[in-house]
Design a protein around this motif. Structure first.
Motif, PDB file in Angstrom:
ATOM      1  N   PRO A   1       2.041   4.793  -0.894  1.00 16.23           N
ATOM      2  CA  PRO A   1       0.752   5.493  -0.828  1.00 16.23           C
ATOM      3  C   PRO A   1      -0.157   4.927   0.266  1.00 16.23           C
ATOM      4  O   PRO A   1      -0.809   5.685   0.982  1.00 16.23           O
ATOM      5  CB  PRO A   1       0.174   5.255  -2.228  1.00 16.23           C
TER       6      PRO A   1
ATOM      7  N   ILE B   1       5.491   0.955   5.951  1.00 15.18           N
ATOM      8  CA  ILE B   1       6.401   1.189   4.828  1.00 15.18           C
ATOM      9  C   ILE B   1       5.963   2.458   4.089  1.00 15.18           C
ATOM     10  O   ILE B   1       4.764   2.735   3.959  1.00 15.18           O
ATOM     11  CB  ILE B   1       6.373  -0.022   3.857  1.00 15.18           C
TER      12      ILE B   1
ATOM     13  N   GLY C   1      -0.176  -6.091  -7.889  1.00 16.74           N
ATOM     14  CA  GLY C   1       0.026  -4.821  -7.184  1.00 16.74           C
ATOM     15  C   GLY C   1       1.358  -4.182  -7.540  1.00 16.74           C
ATOM     16  O   GLY C   1       1.848  -3.309  -6.816  1.00 16.74           O
TER      17      GLY C   1
ATOM     18  N   GLY D   1       2.109  -2.084  -9.645  1.00 17.14           N
ATOM     19  CA  GLY D   1       2.049  -0.718 -10.161  1.00 17.14           C
ATOM     20  C   GLY D   1       2.304   0.353  -9.125  1.00 17.14           C
ATOM     21  O   GLY D   1       2.456   1.538  -9.461  1.00 17.14           O
ATOM     22  N   SER D   2       2.376  -0.028  -7.852  1.00 14.70           N
ATOM     23  CA  SER D   2       2.528   0.998  -6.809  1.00 14.70           C
ATOM     24  C   SER D   2       3.244   0.428  -5.581  1.00 14.70           C
ATOM     25  O   SER D   2       3.267  -0.796  -5.362  1.00 14.70           O
ATOM     26  CB  SER D   2       1.125   1.502  -6.397  1.00 14.70           C
ATOM     27  N   GLY D   3       3.814   1.316  -4.814  1.00 16.70           N
ATOM     28  CA  GLY D   3       4.333   0.999  -3.484  1.00 16.70           C
ATOM     29  C   GLY D   3       5.294  -0.174  -3.420  1.00 16.70           C
ATOM     30  O   GLY D   3       6.290  -0.229  -4.154  1.00 16.70           O
TER      31      GLY D   3
ATOM     32  N   SER E   1       1.309  -8.706   6.582  1.00 14.42           N
ATOM     33  CA  SER E   1       1.466  -7.488   7.394  1.00 14.42           C
ATOM     34  C   SER E   1       1.689  -7.895   8.851  1.00 14.42           C
ATOM     35  O   SER E   1       1.242  -8.972   9.267  1.00 14.42           O
ATOM     36  CB  SER E   1       0.193  -6.646   7.308  1.00 14.42           C
TER      37      SER E   1
ATOM     38  N   ALA F   1      -0.772  -7.048  -4.256  1.00  9.38           N
ATOM     39  CA  ALA F   1      -2.024  -6.283  -4.370  1.00  9.38           C
ATOM     40  C   ALA F   1      -2.771  -6.343  -3.041  1.00  9.38           C
ATOM     41  O   ALA F   1      -2.891  -7.401  -2.428  1.00  9.38           O
ATOM     42  CB  ALA F   1      -2.897  -6.860  -5.486  1.00  9.38           C
TER      43      ALA F   1
ATOM     44  N   GLY G   1       6.210  -4.012   8.508  1.00  7.55           N
ATOM     45  CA  GLY G   1       5.677  -2.974   9.400  1.00  7.55           C
ATOM     46  C   GLY G   1       5.246  -1.809   8.520  1.00  7.55           C
ATOM     47  O   GLY G   1       4.856  -2.003   7.371  1.00  7.55           O
TER      48      GLY G   1
ATOM     49  N   TYR H   1      -8.921  -5.548   7.594  1.00 11.10           N
ATOM     50  CA  TYR H   1      -7.548  -5.664   7.075  1.00 11.10           C
ATOM     51  C   TYR H   1      -6.756  -6.679   7.917  1.00 11.10           C
ATOM     52  O   TYR H   1      -6.083  -7.565   7.382  1.00 11.10           O
ATOM     53  CB  TYR H   1      -6.884  -4.291   7.119  1.00 11.10           C
TER      54      TYR H   1
ATOM     55  N   VAL I   1     -10.240  -8.831  -1.865  1.00  8.34           N
ATOM     56  CA  VAL I   1      -8.975  -8.439  -2.519  1.00  8.34           C
ATOM     57  C   VAL I   1      -7.793  -9.137  -1.837  1.00  8.34           C
ATOM     58  O   VAL I   1      -6.958  -9.771  -2.492  1.00  8.34           O
ATOM     59  CB  VAL I   1      -8.773  -6.906  -2.460  1.00  8.34           C
TER      60      VAL I   1
ATOM     61  N   VAL J   1      -5.353  -6.283 -14.311  1.00  2.33           N
ATOM     62  CA  VAL J   1      -5.977  -7.350 -13.519  1.00  2.33           C
ATOM     63  C   VAL J   1      -6.670  -6.751 -12.308  1.00  2.33           C
ATOM     64  O   VAL J   1      -6.120  -5.887 -11.623  1.00  2.33           O
ATOM     65  CB  VAL J   1      -4.898  -8.369 -13.026  1.00  2.33           C
ATOM     66  N   ASP J   2      -7.896  -7.215 -12.090  1.00  2.00           N
ATOM     67  CA  ASP J   2      -8.562  -6.980 -10.808  1.00  2.00           C
ATOM     68  C   ASP J   2      -8.613  -8.353 -10.137  1.00  2.00           C
ATOM     69  O   ASP J   2      -9.299  -9.257 -10.635  1.00  2.00           O
ATOM     70  CB  ASP J   2      -9.980  -6.427 -11.050  1.00  2.00           C
ATOM     71  N   VAL J   3      -7.871  -8.525  -9.059  1.00  2.00           N
ATOM     72  CA  VAL J   3      -7.747  -9.858  -8.461  1.00  2.00           C
ATOM     73  C   VAL J   3      -9.079 -10.404  -7.938  1.00  2.00           C
ATOM     74  O   VAL J   3      -9.175 -11.578  -7.615  1.00  2.00           O
ATOM     75  CB  VAL J   3      -6.668  -9.911  -7.343  1.00  2.00           C
TER      76      VAL J   3
ATOM     77  N   GLY K   1       0.823   3.314   3.053  1.00  2.00           N
ATOM     78  CA  GLY K   1       1.419   3.669   4.337  1.00  2.00           C
ATOM     79  C   GLY K   1       1.146   5.119   4.716  1.00  2.00           C
ATOM     80  O   GLY K   1       0.924   5.446   5.887  1.00  2.00           O
TER      81      GLY K   1
HETATM   82  N1  LIG Z   1       2.582   0.234   3.231  1.00  2.00           N
HETATM   83  C1  LIG Z   1       2.574  -0.402   4.372  1.00  2.00           C
HETATM   84  O1  LIG Z   1       2.847   0.189   5.421  1.00  2.00           O
HETATM   85  C2  LIG Z   1       2.235  -1.876   4.417  1.00  2.00           C
HETATM   86  C3  LIG Z   1       2.487  -2.554   5.609  1.00  2.00           C
HETATM   87  C4  LIG Z   1       2.215  -3.904   5.685  1.00  2.00           C
HETATM   88  C5  LIG Z   1       1.692  -4.563   4.589  1.00  2.00           C
HETATM   89  N2  LIG Z   1       1.441  -3.898   3.439  1.00  2.00           N
HETATM   90  C6  LIG Z   1       0.890  -4.666   2.313  1.00  2.00           C
HETATM   91  O2  LIG Z   1       1.733  -4.531   1.197  1.00  2.00           O
HETATM   92  C7  LIG Z   1       0.971  -4.676   0.003  1.00  2.00           C
HETATM   93  C8  LIG Z   1       1.239  -3.481  -0.894  1.00  2.00           C
HETATM   94  O3  LIG Z   1       0.807  -2.308  -0.236  1.00  2.00           O
HETATM   95  P1  LIG Z   1       1.397  -0.881  -0.606  1.00  2.00           P
HETATM   96  O4  LIG Z   1       1.713  -0.187   0.657  1.00  2.00           O
HETATM   97  O5  LIG Z   1       2.406  -1.025  -1.652  1.00  2.00           O
HETATM   98  O6  LIG Z   1       0.048  -0.193  -1.163  1.00  2.00           O
HETATM   99  P2  LIG Z   1      -0.229   0.598  -2.510  1.00  2.00           P
HETATM  100  O7  LIG Z   1      -1.612   1.121  -2.344  1.00  2.00           O
HETATM  101  O8  LIG Z   1       0.870   1.534  -2.822  1.00  2.00           O
HETATM  102  O9  LIG Z   1      -0.210  -0.561  -3.612  1.00  2.00           O
HETATM  103  C9  LIG Z   1      -1.202  -1.548  -3.665  1.00  2.00           C
HETATM  104  C10 LIG Z   1      -1.400  -1.942  -5.109  1.00  2.00           C
HETATM  105  O10 LIG Z   1      -2.424  -2.951  -5.146  1.00  2.00           O
HETATM  106  C11 LIG Z   1      -3.257  -2.670  -6.247  1.00  2.00           C
HETATM  107  N3  LIG Z   1      -4.586  -3.239  -6.078  1.00  2.00           N
HETATM  108  C12 LIG Z   1      -5.523  -2.885  -5.159  1.00  2.00           C
HETATM  109  N4  LIG Z   1      -6.641  -3.591  -5.367  1.00  2.00           N
HETATM  110  C13 LIG Z   1      -6.409  -4.398  -6.428  1.00  2.00           C
HETATM  111  C14 LIG Z   1      -7.199  -5.343  -7.135  1.00  2.00           C
HETATM  112  N5  LIG Z   1      -8.468  -5.595  -6.803  1.00  2.00           N
HETATM  113  N6  LIG Z   1      -6.639  -6.008  -8.178  1.00  2.00           N
HETATM  114  C15 LIG Z   1      -5.361  -5.745  -8.540  1.00  2.00           C
HETATM  115  N7  LIG Z   1      -4.571  -4.857  -7.923  1.00  2.00           N
HETATM  116  C16 LIG Z   1      -5.107  -4.185  -6.881  1.00  2.00           C
HETATM  117  C17 LIG Z   1      -3.314  -1.152  -6.329  1.00  2.00           C
HETATM  118  O11 LIG Z   1      -3.758  -0.701  -7.588  1.00  2.00           O
HETATM  119  C18 LIG Z   1      -1.891  -0.770  -5.999  1.00  2.00           C
HETATM  120  O12 LIG Z   1      -1.097  -0.688  -7.153  1.00  2.00           O
HETATM  121  C19 LIG Z   1      -0.487  -4.769   0.435  1.00  2.00           C
HETATM  122  O13 LIG Z   1      -0.887  -6.123   0.443  1.00  2.00           O
HETATM  123  C20 LIG Z   1      -0.464  -4.210   1.838  1.00  2.00           C
HETATM  124  O14 LIG Z   1      -1.503  -4.730   2.632  1.00  2.00           O
HETATM  125  C21 LIG Z   1       1.697  -2.561   3.319  1.00  2.00           C
END
Ligand SMILES: NC(=O)c1ccc[n+]([C@@H]2O[C@H](COP(=O)([O-])OP(=O)(O)OC[C@H]3O[C@@H](n4cnc5c(N)ncnc54)[C@H](O)[C@@H]3O)[C@@H](O)[C@H]2O)c1
Length: 235
Positions: free
Chosen positions: A178, A175, A9, A11-13, A129, A77, A173, A142, A103, A48-50, A180
């Motif tokens: 994308p 964050i 994961g 690539g984002s966030g 989370s 991810a 919490g 989730y 996932v 990768v697709d996990v 969030g």
């Molecule tokens: N943003 C929040 O508020 C928040 C809060 C608590 C926990 N989280 C957790 O933090 C982690 C990251 O979330 P984020 O906010 O950065 O989200 P995000 O959507 O910005 O990033 C998630 C990344 O996971 C990748 N991904 C999704 N499915 C996938 C798959 N099958 N194989 C490989 N990669 C895959 C996406 O392509 C993306 O790059 C997640 O596990 C999310 O549950 C986020």
């Protein structure tokens, strides 16, 4: 010799923030994601697709030939699907429930089990989370998946300690990412009001927590929250 890391994961966030922090500390980072636009001389991208075990195996082979070893694995991810269990005229799809668990927990476990065989004196950090503790409505799948992530931490740490591998779960919490921002503004504002900092967390703050876990070798088998005392309102 450079330290090496895999970030799913990345690539984002949150994962992207962690990748940038690791690169800035001189790490070589292998990003395992569906896509990644960040480019850096010390970054290796593996598609990768996990949920597809073969893509994990191939990415591992590619990473090992490029880096030689792996000392840090961060599992970031994840997906969330918003859907109530039932409404007056619909019912939560079983496929959606399975997809989120596939996932967020089965895919994560698959990455852990394959990568752990090639780690020595390493650390696995799983991004969970606060919904592991107190999920809100419309995200039952989730919340269940994150409860499972928290439940994995201690038994996996006990299994892997003999190989010098630590396992820690981080429970953010809300964050600024994308994912969030998918939460409706009105609901985000309710949550923000409940936090002690009166704001969302940043990916830099999450990356800082990850660096702390990597450096503190006595941290093991534990899940901790980074949420500024946020409570999940019943929205
Ligand atoms: N943003 C929040 O508020 C928040 C809060 C608590 C926990 N989280 C957790 O933090 C982690 C990251 O979330 P984020 O906010 O950065 O989200 P995000 O959507 O910005 O990033 C998630 C990344 O996971 C990748 N991904 C999704 N499915 C996938 C798959 N099958 N194989 C490989 N990669 C895959 C996406 O392509 C993306 O790059 C997640 O596990 C999310 O549950 C986020």
């Amino acid at each position: 010799m450079s330290q090496t890391a895999i970030v799913t994961g990345g690539g984002s966030g949150i994962g992207l923030g962690i990748t940038k922090a690791l690169l800035s500390k001189g790490y070589k980072v292998s990003v395992w994601d569906l896509s990644c636009i960040l480019s850096h001389e010390n970054l290796l991208y593996c598609k990768v697709d996990v949920t597809k075990t073969q893509t994990i195996t191939q990415a591992l082979e590619k990473t090992l030939s490029a880096f030689g070893k792996i000392s840090v694995l961060v599992n970031s991810a994840g997906i969330a699907i918003a859907c109530p269990v039932i409404t007056l005229n619909s019912v939560h799809s079983l496929e959606d429930f399975e997809r989120v668990l596939h996932v967020n927990i089965i895919g994560m476990f698959d990455v852990c089990r394959q990568v752990a065989r090639h780690m020595v004196d390493g650390v696995i950090i799983n991004i969970s989370s606060i919904n592991a503790y107190e999920g809100t409505r419309v995200i039952s799948a989730y919340s269940a998946s994150k409860g499972a992530v928290n439940g994995l931490t201690l038994p996996m740490a006990r299994d892997l300690a003999q190989y010098g591998i630590r396992v820690v779960g981080i429970c953010p919490g809300l964050i600024e990412t994308p994912m969030g921002m998918l939460i409706k503004e009105v609901n985000r504002n309710i949550y923000i009001k409940e936090t002690l900092s009166k704001r969302m967390g940043t990916t830099e703050e999450l990356a800082h927590a990850v660096m702390f876990v990597i450096e503190n070798k006595y941290m093991n088998g534990v899940n901790f929250r980074i949420d500024s005392g946020g409570i999940n309102p019943h929205i």
